[in-house]
Structures are given as C-alpha cells and as structure tokens.
Design a protein around this motif. Structure first.
Motif, short mmCIF file in Angstrom:
data_model
loop_
_atom_site.label_atom_id
_atom_site.label_comp_id
_atom_site.label_asym_id
_atom_site.label_seq_id
_atom_site.Cartn_x
_atom_site.Cartn_y
_atom_site.Cartn_z
N SER A 159 0.94 -1.03 0.01
CA SER A 159 0.04 -0.02 0.07
C SER A 159 0.79 1.35 -0.10
O SER A 159 0.26 2.41 -0.43
CB SER A 159 -0.84 0.01 1.11
OG SER A 159 -0.30 -0.20 2.36
N SER A 160 2.22 1.09 0.32
CA SER A 160 2.98 2.29 0.14
C SER A 160 4.23 1.94 -0.35
O SER A 160 4.92 1.00 -0.39
CB SER A 160 3.64 2.37 1.71
OG SER A 160 4.49 3.25 2.07
N PRO A 161 4.78 2.94 -1.23
CA PRO A 161 6.28 2.79 -2.01
C PRO A 161 7.31 2.67 -1.14
O PRO A 161 8.08 2.16 -1.49
CB PRO A 161 5.94 3.88 -2.98
CG PRO A 161 5.03 4.88 -2.40
CD PRO A 161 3.94 4.42 -1.65
N TYR A 162 7.13 3.44 0.05
CA TYR A 162 8.14 3.29 0.87
C TYR A 162 8.25 2.00 1.57
O TYR A 162 9.52 1.58 1.61
CB TYR A 162 8.02 4.38 1.93
CG TYR A 162 7.88 5.71 1.32
CD1 TYR A 162 8.83 6.55 0.92
CD2 TYR A 162 6.54 6.21 1.39
CE1 TYR A 162 8.78 7.91 0.50
CE2 TYR A 162 6.31 7.72 0.64
CZ TYR A 162 7.42 8.38 0.38
OH TYR A 162 7.23 9.51 -0.23
N ALA A 163 7.02 1.33 1.87
CA ALA A 163 7.42 -0.14 2.52
C ALA A 163 7.63 -1.06 1.35
O ALA A 163 8.70 -1.84 1.75
CB ALA A 163 6.03 -0.53 2.91
N PHE A 164 7.27 -0.87 0.24
CA PHE A 164 7.91 -1.56 -1.08
C PHE A 164 9.58 -1.32 -1.04
O PHE A 164 10.15 -2.29 -1.18
CB PHE A 164 7.14 -1.24 -2.12
CG PHE A 164 7.70 -2.03 -3.29
CD1 PHE A 164 7.84 -3.27 -3.71
CD2 PHE A 164 8.35 -1.06 -4.50
CE1 PHE A 164 8.37 -3.76 -4.86
CE2 PHE A 164 9.02 -1.71 -5.48
CZ PHE A 164 9.00 -3.11 -5.69
#
Length: 87
Positions: A33-38
């Motif tokens: 849900s988050s590009p940062y988590a990805f």
C-alpha cells in the motif's frame, strides 16, 4: 510468509525490467500500500533499492529480449500480466 515475499519480489523484478511502470505503481501492483514499504522490503530482499536495481539490470540486459525471462522468473505464463491486490 517468505513465499509471498519471494513471489512479490519476482513480480516486482519483472515490472522493473520492462521499465513501463514507476516504483509506486509497481508497489501497488505487487500488494504494497506504500511505495516506501515496498522500497524497504525490496532493499532487504535484494540489498539495493528498486531504482538502483532497475538501472543495473537495464545495463546488464541490453541484449536479452524482454518478456520471456521475467515471466519465467515470476512464475507467469507467457502473456499473463496478473498482479495481487493490495491488502
């Protein structure tokens, strides 16, 4: 859980190789849900951020046709562009 992460990363690598999607779109398409988590998960899995991996692979794969290798790596049938939904 490792199997899911491995599968997500294989799909992400396939998308990164094509260069058609940005990192945020790839993150959503593989279930983050988050590009940062990805990006953090990708770095943990591969030792470098997705953008650096894409750049390194694009210089390495200049002579290799797109499509076949990444589809096999992701466990997809040729032409199948499936993704997993965001949770």
């Amino acid at each position: 859980m490792k199997h899911l992460t491995d599968w997500r990363m294989a799909l992400a690598r396939a998308h990164l190789r094509t260069g058609e999607l940005g990192v945020a779109s790839i993150a959503r398409s593989v279930g983050y849900s988050s590009p940062y988590a990805f990006a953090a998960a990708f770095r943990r899995h591969h030792g470098e951020p997705p953008g650096a991996w894409r750049q390194r692979e694009s210089t390495r794969d200049k002579g290799r046709p797109l499509g076949t290798m990444q589809e096999k790596e992701a466990g997809l049938n040729p032409g199948d562009r499936g993704s997993i939904p965001c949770s």
